[in-house]
Design a protein around this motif. Structure first.
Motif, short mmCIF file in Angstrom:
data_model
loop_
_atom_site.label_atom_id
_atom_site.label_comp_id
_atom_site.label_asym_id
_atom_site.label_seq_id
_atom_site.Cartn_x
_atom_site.Cartn_y
_atom_site.Cartn_z
N THR A 230 7.80 -60.61 12.31
CA THR A 230 7.07 -60.60 11.04
C THR A 230 5.65 -61.05 11.36
O THR A 230 5.43 -61.98 12.13
CB THR A 230 7.70 -61.59 10.04
N ILE A 231 4.66 -60.37 10.76
CA ILE A 231 3.25 -60.68 11.01
C ILE A 231 2.64 -61.27 9.74
O ILE A 231 2.82 -60.71 8.66
CB ILE A 231 2.47 -59.42 11.43
N ILE A 232 1.91 -62.38 9.88
CA ILE A 232 1.24 -63.00 8.74
C ILE A 232 -0.23 -63.22 9.10
O ILE A 232 -0.54 -63.86 10.10
CB ILE A 232 1.89 -64.34 8.37
N ILE A 233 -1.10 -62.71 8.26
CA ILE A 233 -2.54 -62.86 8.46
C ILE A 233 -3.04 -63.95 7.52
O ILE A 233 -2.84 -63.87 6.30
CB ILE A 233 -3.29 -61.54 8.19
N SER A 234 -3.71 -64.96 8.06
CA SER A 234 -4.14 -66.11 7.26
C SER A 234 -5.27 -65.78 6.31
O SER A 234 -5.38 -66.36 5.23
CB SER A 234 -4.55 -67.27 8.18
N HIS A 235 -6.15 -64.86 6.70
CA HIS A 235 -7.27 -64.45 5.85
C HIS A 235 -7.88 -63.19 6.44
O HIS A 235 -7.66 -62.86 7.61
CB HIS A 235 -8.30 -65.57 5.70
N LEU A 236 -8.68 -62.53 5.62
CA LEU A 236 -9.16 -61.20 6.01
C LEU A 236 -10.54 -61.26 6.67
O LEU A 236 -11.51 -60.63 6.22
CB LEU A 236 -9.17 -60.28 4.79
N HIS A 237 -10.61 -61.98 7.78
CA HIS A 237 -11.75 -61.91 8.68
C HIS A 237 -11.28 -61.20 9.94
O HIS A 237 -10.19 -61.46 10.45
CB HIS A 237 -12.28 -63.31 9.01
N ILE B 58 7.54 -64.74 14.57
CA ILE B 58 6.51 -64.72 13.54
C ILE B 58 5.16 -64.75 14.24
O ILE B 58 4.86 -65.68 14.99
CB ILE B 58 6.65 -65.91 12.59
N LEU B 59 4.36 -63.73 13.99
CA LEU B 59 3.02 -63.65 14.56
C LEU B 59 2.02 -64.17 13.54
O LEU B 59 1.84 -63.58 12.48
CB LEU B 59 2.69 -62.21 14.94
N LEU B 60 1.40 -65.31 13.85
CA LEU B 60 0.39 -65.90 12.99
C LEU B 60 -0.98 -65.40 13.42
O LEU B 60 -1.48 -65.74 14.49
CB LEU B 60 0.44 -67.43 13.08
N ASP B 61 -1.56 -64.54 12.61
CA ASP B 61 -2.81 -63.86 12.89
C ASP B 61 -2.65 -62.91 14.09
O ASP B 61 -1.68 -63.00 14.87
CB ASP B 61 -3.97 -64.83 13.10
N CYS B 62 -3.59 -61.98 14.17
CA CYS B 62 -3.50 -60.92 15.18
C CYS B 62 -4.91 -60.57 15.64
O CYS B 62 -5.41 -59.48 15.40
CB CYS B 62 -2.79 -59.70 14.57
N GLY B 63 -5.55 -61.55 16.29
CA GLY B 63 -6.94 -61.40 16.69
C GLY B 63 -7.16 -60.38 17.79
O GLY B 63 -6.23 -59.96 18.48
N ASN B 64 -8.41 -60.02 17.95
CA ASN B 64 -8.79 -59.00 18.94
C ASN B 64 -8.29 -59.37 20.34
O ASN B 64 -8.46 -60.49 20.79
CB ASN B 64 -10.31 -58.85 18.98
N GLY B 65 -7.69 -58.40 21.01
CA GLY B 65 -7.28 -58.55 22.41
C GLY B 65 -5.90 -59.08 22.65
O GLY B 65 -5.42 -59.08 23.79
N ILE B 66 -5.18 -59.52 21.60
CA ILE B 66 -3.93 -60.27 21.84
C ILE B 66 -2.76 -59.37 22.23
O ILE B 66 -1.79 -59.85 22.79
CB ILE B 66 -3.55 -61.13 20.62
N THR B 67 -2.86 -58.07 21.96
CA THR B 67 -1.74 -57.18 22.30
C THR B 67 -1.43 -57.23 23.79
O THR B 67 -0.28 -57.09 24.20
CB THR B 67 -2.06 -55.74 21.87
N ARG B 68 -2.45 -57.49 24.60
CA ARG B 68 -2.23 -57.53 26.05
C ARG B 68 -1.37 -58.72 26.47
O ARG B 68 -0.86 -58.75 27.59
CB ARG B 68 -3.56 -57.54 26.80
#
Length: 252
Positions: free
Chosen positions: A53-60, A31-41
């Motif tokens: 499964t990916i879950i985004i806490s809010h749309l910022h 489970i991926l909690l948020d997916c902020g800039n740069g984390i794919t690396r």
């Protein structure tokens, strides 16, 4: 349950520090909690796409910015025959008129995601794992996320203010609370949309969690400053570091 820290700072990346994201592994799921800039690396691709499964806490955007990189990765790995099933991406059902909602629900054809929505009373069940949500005071609809699996509980605060948040009850007795701690004493907070480190520690103490993991730091500030402030109130506190792995303990 195991946690890998992928990103810890906001609102932008700096050096090896990425924006917020945490990969939780249970017996049968990731489970991926948020997916902020740069984390794919910091993901191990394509392995980390399996049962994800990916879950985004809010749309910022500091909390979902790398979805666009990850979406294209799913497209490529599907075309290579490696990714067989679409990865579910859960976003809050509110803000349907916002630019952020439109961006995430109009990714075009070059992805292999399935967009789902959740709200306050939603519950997601993934084999032996349940996921619940609790709303936070913030300047856009934002949710804390609770993951329970095999008698272990992890709670991620998302972005939240202090007055009116529900973390004291929502995280009650959790093995781990991952809590934002954007500010330090002496810094000016114009609105109660984020926590001071000592407020995160106060929540952890009142919720009687086993461990507190501080996150959501200003990129230029030494994380030890956050740790020092929080440990005055809640001793079993750590600061999140990119690529750190924590295994949850059943012992209270």
């Amino acid at each position: 349950m195991k946690l890998k820290v992928l990103g810890t700072v906001s609102p932008y990346c700096k050096d090896s520090k990425n924006c917020p994201s945490y990969l939780v592994s249970t017996t049968n799921n990731k489970i991926l909690l948020d997916c902020g800039n740069g984390i794919t690396r910091n993901l191990v691709l394509p392995n980390d796409l399996e049962n994800l499964t990916i879950i985004i806490s809010h749309l910022h955007r500091d909390h979902y910015g790398d979805i666009f990189s990850l979406a294209y990765a799913t497209y490529v790995y599907h075309n290579l025959g490696i990714l067989k099933e679409r990865i579910k991406l859960y976003i809050p059902s509110s803000q349907k008129d916002s630019v952020d909602y439109q961006l995430l629900t109009n990714l075009g054809e070059e992805h292999y995601l399935k967009i789902e929505e959740y709200k306050e009373d939603s519950q997601i069940t993934l084999n032996d794992t349940t996921i619940k949500f609790s709303p936070n005071p913030h300047n856009v609809p934002s949710y804390s996320i609770k993951i329970s699996s095999n008698n272990q509980t992890l709670v991620y605060s998302g972005d939240t203010g202090y007055i009116g948040n529900t973390l004291e009850t929502f995280a009650k007795g959790a093995n781990l609370l991952i809590c934002e701690s954007t500010f330090l004493k002496g810094q000016i907070r114009n609105k109660d949309y984020h926590l001071y480190a000592h407020e995160a520690a106060t929540i952890a103490k009142k919720a009687e969690v086993q461990k507190l993991l501080l996150t959501h730091f200003w990129p230029e500030i030494d994380k030890e400053e956050y740790l020092k402030e929080a440990k005055q109130i809640f001793d079993n506190t750590e600061v999140a570091e990119e690529n750190k792995i924590l295994k949850l303990s059943l012992n209270k």
